[in-house]
Design an enzyme around this catalytic site. Sequence first.
Site, PDB file in Angstrom:
ATOM      1  N   ASP A 193      46.795  64.254  24.546  1.00  0.00           N
ATOM      2  CA  ASP A 193      45.922  62.929  24.686  1.00  0.00           C
ATOM      3  C   ASP A 193      46.350  61.922  23.344  1.00  0.00           C
ATOM      4  O   ASP A 193      46.407  62.526  22.123  1.00  0.00           O
ATOM      5  CB  ASP A 193      44.548  63.170  25.174  1.00  0.00           C
ATOM      6  CG  ASP A 193      44.119  62.012  26.118  1.00  0.00           C
ATOM      7  OD1 ASP A 193      44.857  61.116  26.262  1.00  0.00           O
ATOM      8  OD2 ASP A 193      43.268  62.317  26.961  1.00  0.00           O
TER       9      ASP A 193
ATOM     10  N   ASP B  55      44.534  56.981  34.199  1.00  0.00           N
ATOM     11  CA  ASP B  55      43.313  57.626  34.455  1.00  0.00           C
ATOM     12  C   ASP B  55      42.649  57.518  35.870  1.00  0.00           C
ATOM     13  O   ASP B  55      41.552  58.134  36.097  1.00  0.00           O
ATOM     14  CB  ASP B  55      42.200  57.349  33.098  1.00  0.00           C
ATOM     15  CG  ASP B  55      42.434  58.127  32.200  1.00  0.00           C
ATOM     16  OD1 ASP B  55      43.119  59.232  31.979  1.00  0.00           O
ATOM     17  OD2 ASP B  55      41.875  57.718  30.915  1.00  0.00           O
TER      18      ASP B  55
END
Length: 714
Positions: free
Chosen positions: A444, A510
């Site tokens: 990430d 997301d």
Amino acid sequence: MSALVHLTSAGVSVVVDTATARLLHWGAALHPADLDALAQTSTGSLTFSSFDAPRTLPLLAVEADGWSGAPALAWHRDSLHSAPLLRAGEWESTATSLRGRFADAGAAASVILDLDLDAAGVLTAQVTVTSTADPDAAPLDLLAARVLLPIPAHATEVLDHTGRWTGERSPQRGPLRHGAHLRQVRRGRGGHDAPYLTVLGTDGFGFRRGELWAAHVAWSGDLEVGVERLPEGAGVHGAVLGGGELLLPGEIRLGAGETYVSPRVYLAYGEAGLDSVSVRLHRTARALPGHPETPRPLVLNTWEAVYFDHDPAKIAALAEAAASVGVERFVLDDGWFRGRPDDRSGLGDWYIDDAKWPEGLRPLADHVHGLGMQFGLWFEPEMVNPVSELVAQHPDWVLQASPDSPTWRHQKVLDLANPDAAAHLLERLSALVAEVGVDFIKWDHNRDLHAAVSPHTGRASVHAQTTAFYALLDALRERHPALEIESCASGGARVDLGVLQRTQRVWASDSNDPVERQRIQRWTGTLVPPEVVGSHVGPAIAETTHRAASLPFRMTTALFGHAGIEWDITGCTPEERAALTRWTALYRELRPLLHAGITVRSDEVDDETLLHGVVAPDGSRGVFAWVRLGTSVDGFTPRTRVPGLQAGERYRLRMREDLGAVARHQVADPGWIDAGIEATGAFLETVGVPLPLLAPGSALLLEAVRVRASAVLD
């Protein structure tokens, strides 16, 4: 060698006149007999209020050539030699590649331009700049190294992308006007609003129509890409298309013998709409060294199931539930390391939290492996929380202009240009991969890089940070060749062909809301193929939008990518688990087609409907999703074209409701639906069939299977 070099592949021609260092043509394949005519018509009129010779556009166009747009090269050496004066030297060519060497004697600089046309017909261009000055000379300050290719004047519309968190790759388009349509990325990563793919095309181009030229800068740091059109044109062409790395002041200073190599710019020509560009780019992406070679395992990621609440018994039960429905890779997300009760602390301290995991993570990994699944683990290696042991011990490892620089999601950036910081990070990640038994890393990157000045060098450091990130990925996979890595950046903020040379998956967004995901995946797929695009089934109410969606719609949306689940399925009803089990079986059935086929998209019936699918390369089979996102003014569905099937072959088209009944907003389906229908690929693409009028937030699967060759019509 002949002055005219003709590179040709997959229906694309690139013609360069090495005598004048000009690109004469990039586009549809040319017959060799027409090359002389091309050369003879490559100079335009001599116009008023202009130079005393017709304007031309060299391959490396700069101001000294009479080009008034952004130059291909910009530099200075102690404020001198700021107008590059390039002279072409030797040329080397093969059937599909060309290398040109240039020099600026006054600036003591040499330049190499590499053009390569691959098997898919995608052209890559790369610029290399070397300082040839004496050791005691001032450094060469490089300001820009751009690729600029001329585009015909009949390309009149430009399209690229913008977006936001949970709304990545939203298309924007408009007419090409005089001046620059320039997109600059100054985020240290592509960003949610990345230009992604910049397309210049004929008026009204769509997915299945129009002639197009597209550019993508394969770089995960700052970049620029765009189109520039001047009133005087670009030689006999209308505009230029291209880009490169966006260099910050003082970032690239070349001492004697030092070299800068630009990112590759991928340039794709399409003769029949965006789909014709995508088919070339997907083939190119599938040939990248990092592209996965094994079937894409169906994933369950724990983030939306447990967040930071890591209870080993609960997570073990979640793994068992995942295995029972057919999941093949189980990924433990954020929260497993020391000092991490939430996102405000602990980042950078890559040691297992003994309080949460008293026996470590190896028992969980062994349990997951014993259930027949791979084990994955979340990291955010490039970031640190100010509240962490790492920052307390090494405050000089933080990439920031000053200690007062603001945090973003309560975090700052680790300075990978500092070799000690990079070495520490590689050691910790490599040790955990070996000790725990990690098969997959979700990597990430949750913030932009603003005022990214390295305390180690004192200089702007986005370029150094990006190259160090690449080197870290390369080193980790060299130590662990079977390890797979996903590029996640607070969703889809780092999706590019630079990172995909080293990773096997990107996280598109997301948002798991299937309404938003349909559009995000549609436009993500213009550049990258579905097998590397993570797409998950979330809970009934999406976390990011709070919109409710049916399970069949969520599953159908996730099917067209590298599929997975982001949901606490231990709380599912038996009916929901049974549906998920059918879905995972369908994914395994269709995976060979979905992940190796040709992505096709119909131009919409209206703004609230989508038809997209994947067709086998040999044309034997196709699977399509007919999607309704919202209500429309029209209360019917007209004949809808089903794209991509072979014109001269005959197919049986039928509906598949393996994933459960799909909601309709009608009394009954069109009459052909119950029995299916046989028709040629040409009929389905040019005439089409009426499709059911679905309720908003629904998607229906259609399958076309070749039954026999049709008779040739006179």
